[in-house]
Write an enzyme that holds these catalytic residues in place. Sequence first.
Site, mmCIF file in Angstrom:
data_model
loop_
_atom_site.group_PDB
_atom_site.id
_atom_site.type_symbol
_atom_site.label_atom_id
_atom_site.label_comp_id
_atom_site.label_asym_id
_atom_site.label_seq_id
_atom_site.Cartn_x
_atom_site.Cartn_y
_atom_site.Cartn_z
ATOM 1 N N SER A 22 3.790 4.476 2.675
ATOM 2 C CA SER A 22 4.187 3.066 2.662
ATOM 3 C C SER A 22 5.013 2.733 1.422
ATOM 4 O O SER A 22 4.704 3.177 0.316
ATOM 5 C CB SER A 22 2.935 2.188 2.695
ATOM 6 O OG SER A 22 3.305 0.834 2.633
ATOM 7 N N ASN A 100 1.443 -0.896 7.542
ATOM 8 C CA ASN A 100 0.600 -1.145 6.380
ATOM 9 C C ASN A 100 0.455 -2.663 6.220
ATOM 10 O O ASN A 100 1.434 -3.402 6.289
ATOM 11 C CB ASN A 100 1.249 -0.511 5.139
ATOM 12 C CG ASN A 100 0.382 -0.621 3.900
ATOM 13 O OD1 ASN A 100 0.115 -1.710 3.409
ATOM 14 N ND2 ASN A 100 -0.046 0.510 3.377
ATOM 15 N N CYS A 131 -3.424 -2.262 -3.582
ATOM 16 C CA CYS A 131 -2.164 -2.489 -4.303
ATOM 17 C C CYS A 131 -2.442 -2.879 -5.753
ATOM 18 O O CYS A 131 -3.124 -3.867 -6.012
ATOM 19 C CB CYS A 131 -1.327 -3.581 -3.644
ATOM 20 S SG CYS A 131 0.122 -3.909 -4.660
ATOM 21 N N GLY A 244 -0.030 11.705 -2.539
ATOM 22 C CA GLY A 244 0.103 11.839 -3.986
ATOM 23 C C GLY A 244 0.851 13.095 -4.358
ATOM 24 O O GLY A 244 0.295 14.192 -4.324
HETATM 25 O O1 RRO Z 1 4.548 -3.282 -3.827
HETATM 26 C C1 RRO Z 1 3.982 -2.647 -4.751
HETATM 27 O O2 RRO Z 1 4.183 -2.890 -5.951
HETATM 28 C C2 RRO Z 1 3.030 -1.562 -4.451
HETATM 29 C C3 RRO Z 1 2.090 -1.605 -3.439
HETATM 30 BR BR1 RRO Z 1 1.958 -3.033 -2.221
HETATM 31 C C4 RRO Z 1 1.138 -0.557 -3.322
HETATM 32 O O3 RRO Z 1 0.237 -0.539 -2.453
HETATM 33 N N1 RRO Z 1 1.234 0.473 -4.190
HETATM 34 C C5 RRO Z 1 2.170 0.527 -5.147
HETATM 35 O O4 RRO Z 1 2.210 1.507 -5.925
HETATM 36 N N2 RRO Z 1 3.071 -0.505 -5.262
#
Ligand code: RRO
Length: 304
Positions: A22, A100, A131, A244
């Site tokens: 995502s 997501n 997040c 990862g």
């Molecule tokens: O948009 C983000 O800053 C972000 C999200 Br939603 C997430 O789930 N994981 C990430 O590393 N950045």
Amino acid sequence: MPADLKCKIAGVEFANPIMTASGCAGYGEELAQIYPLSNLGALVTKSISLKVRPGHPPPRTVETPGGLLNAIGLANVGIDRFLKEKVPFLEKQKTKVIVNVAGSTIDEYVEVCSRLNDCSCADMIELNISCPNVNEGGIEFGTSPKLTEKTVAAARKVFKRPIIAKLAPNVTSIAEIANAAEQGGADALSIINSVIGTAVDIDSWQPLLTNINGGLTGPAIKPIALAMVSSVYRKCNLPIIGIGGITDYKDVIEYLLYGATAVQVGTALFVDPSAPLKIVKDLKKYLKEKKLKSVTELIGKVRR
Ligand code: RRO
């Protein structure tokens, strides 16, 4: 006979175990200009929230040794525009689509999930309870076992197809959170979201991200993610999607040996959007060399 790359999670069959992570391939439109999305096991969309979100002002990404820090701040088109502008494209793609979902309140998760229930192109949803970069909601849902169970259970009530809970690494016991997600009715887990980090400019003495903290992804976090996949595989019954630092087929094999059924490729897409194609090709070659008939024969087979 070529080795079989198919895998199944919660009754959904994937052509291969390689998905996009995502936030690293938007809603698929750009990637589809490079190769047919049917080459992927699944496309996972950027998080969708109830309202449109502009995200944080730039700079919102910074490179670090072996990794990438991001504080995008959940920038996305919101559920209305997603259904109107993105779904018609996604419906035409010959790949599985995982949407997501993010929210700042449980009601928001529920509203987005119920709207997606009527959208048949969402084969599964991935509940983003991890997040790290938003002030409200986000990670707080996935750092408490009670809230994890409550959030998943609320989504479970309204979304009738399989639900994946995406877990945060920024917790004391990820296995405890995994079990809470299972209690709430999750069908699978994706492990892990980004690791909280930061970086400072030594001339201006200012943080390199406007949000100050960000989420670290890329090869730097692979050993952390692998250990978390391994821990959850031994303590929880749900299928796992490993995330990862996956850049090549060797990374995928490590994740499968530690118990993942499939994986998501994220940061590597920014270096080479075609990385999944090469991974699939090399994975086939490895399986043939090892005389394995199916990629599923690797799952959890690490020798301890
Ligand atoms: O948009 C983000 O800053 C972000 C999200 Br939603 C997430 O789930 N994981 C990430 O590393 N950045």
